[in-house]
Design a protein around this motif. Structure first.
Motif, PDB file in Angstrom:
ATOM      1  N   ILE A  51       0.182 -14.780 -21.035  1.00 23.19           N
ATOM      2  CA  ILE A  51      -1.247 -14.545 -20.860  1.00 23.19           C
ATOM      3  C   ILE A  51      -1.810 -14.010 -22.164  1.00 23.19           C
ATOM      4  O   ILE A  51      -1.136 -13.271 -22.887  1.00 23.19           O
ATOM      5  N   ASN A  52      -3.046 -14.384 -22.460  1.00 22.79           N
ATOM      6  CA  ASN A  52      -3.612 -13.976 -23.738  1.00 22.79           C
ATOM      7  C   ASN A  52      -4.148 -12.551 -23.672  1.00 22.79           C
ATOM      8  O   ASN A  52      -4.059 -11.873 -22.648  1.00 22.79           O
ATOM      9  N   TRP A  53      -4.747 -12.102 -24.776  1.00 19.38           N
ATOM     10  CA  TRP A  53      -5.056 -10.690 -24.946  1.00 19.38           C
ATOM     11  C   TRP A  53      -6.037 -10.144 -23.908  1.00 19.38           C
ATOM     12  O   TRP A  53      -5.940  -8.987 -23.514  1.00 19.38           O
ATOM     13  N   ASN A  54      -6.960 -10.968 -23.430  1.00 18.95           N
ATOM     14  CA  ASN A  54      -7.944 -10.453 -22.467  1.00 18.95           C
ATOM     15  C   ASN A  54      -7.751 -11.020 -21.073  1.00 18.95           C
ATOM     16  O   ASN A  54      -8.607 -10.837 -20.205  1.00 18.95           O
ATOM     17  N   GLY A  55      -6.666 -11.732 -20.855  1.00 25.80           N
ATOM     18  CA  GLY A  55      -6.402 -12.290 -19.539  1.00 25.80           C
ATOM     19  C   GLY A  55      -7.164 -13.562 -19.235  1.00 25.80           C
ATOM     20  O   GLY A  55      -7.109 -14.075 -18.119  1.00 25.80           O
ATOM     21  N   GLY A  56      -7.850 -14.097 -20.225  1.00 26.11           N
ATOM     22  CA  GLY A  56      -8.678 -15.257 -19.983  1.00 26.11           C
ATOM     23  C   GLY A  56      -7.954 -16.587 -20.031  1.00 26.11           C
ATOM     24  O   GLY A  56      -8.503 -17.603 -19.612  1.00 26.11           O
ATOM     25  N   ARG A  57      -6.749 -16.585 -20.540  1.00 28.14           N
ATOM     26  CA  ARG A  57      -5.980 -17.829 -20.622  1.00 28.14           C
ATOM     27  C   ARG A  57      -4.519 -17.546 -20.308  1.00 28.14           C
ATOM     28  O   ARG A  57      -3.968 -16.545 -20.756  1.00 28.14           O
ATOM     29  N   SER A  58      -3.922 -18.435 -19.561  1.00 27.61           N
ATOM     30  CA  SER A  58      -2.520 -18.285 -19.198  1.00 27.61           C
ATOM     31  C   SER A  58      -1.834 -19.636 -19.182  1.00 27.61           C
ATOM     32  O   SER A  58      -2.490 -20.677 -19.023  1.00 27.61           O
ATOM     33  N   ILE A  59      -0.539 -19.625 -19.362  1.00 22.04           N
ATOM     34  CA  ILE A  59       0.271 -20.836 -19.309  1.00 22.04           C
ATOM     35  C   ILE A  59       1.516 -20.556 -18.476  1.00 22.04           C
ATOM     36  O   ILE A  59       1.938 -19.408 -18.340  1.00 22.04           O
ATOM     37  N   TYR A  60       2.087 -21.631 -17.928  1.00 21.60           N
ATOM     38  CA  TYR A  60       3.229 -21.508 -17.036  1.00 21.60           C
ATOM     39  C   TYR A  60       4.265 -22.585 -17.347  1.00 21.60           C
ATOM     40  O   TYR A  60       3.932 -23.694 -17.757  1.00 21.60           O
ATOM     41  N   ALA A  61       5.514 -22.250 -17.067  1.00 25.16           N
ATOM     42  CA  ALA A  61       6.554 -23.260 -17.071  1.00 25.16           C
ATOM     43  C   ALA A  61       6.326 -24.185 -15.885  1.00 25.16           C
ATOM     44  O   ALA A  61       5.834 -23.759 -14.837  1.00 25.16           O
TER      45      ALA A  61
END
Length: 124
Positions: A51-61
């Motif tokens: 997850i990025n610094w402000n929670g605005g973007r995330s990625i998953y396996a």
């Protein structure tokens, strides 16, 4: 220096849920990405989510997409991993990690600091 403390692991039956938490301390993480990795016995450490610094973007396996949700509370310097529909193959030690850049990463050597890990065991 950054210290990371994971919690929330345990034993659960297949189909159940667990929520992991990781709290960071020691320096500001305002611009840092954070992530979760896991390592099963006899296997290499693998990326789970970030997850990025402000929670605005995330990625998953791909293996956890649609079942796990990562979230971040900036005020508490904490990230969470909500794990639903757990499978026996999710059994592993789960590690929290910090990457001191704003970019997300999926490789273990993208990350600079690591927690001690928390065991998650999913029974059939």
């Amino acid at each position: 220096q950054v210290q990371l403390a994971e919690s929330g692991g345990g034993l659960v039956q297949a189909g159940g849920s667990l929520r992991l938490a990781c709290t960071a301390s020691g320096r500001t993480l305002a611009w840092s990405a954070m992530g979760w990795f896991r390592q099963a016995p006899g296997k290499e450490r693998e990326f789970v989510s970030a997850i990025n610094w402000n929670g605005g973007r995330s990625i998953y396996a791909d293996s956890v997409k649609g079942r796990f949700i990562i979230a971040r509370d900036m005020d508490k310097n904490t990230i969470y991993l909500q794990m639903n529909s757990l499978k026996p193959e999710d059994t592993a030690v789960y590690y929290c990690a910090v990457r001191t850049t704003i970019e997300l990463g999926t490789e273990w050597d993208d990350y600079n600091y690591w927690g001690q890990g928390t065991q998650v065991t999913v029974s059939p």
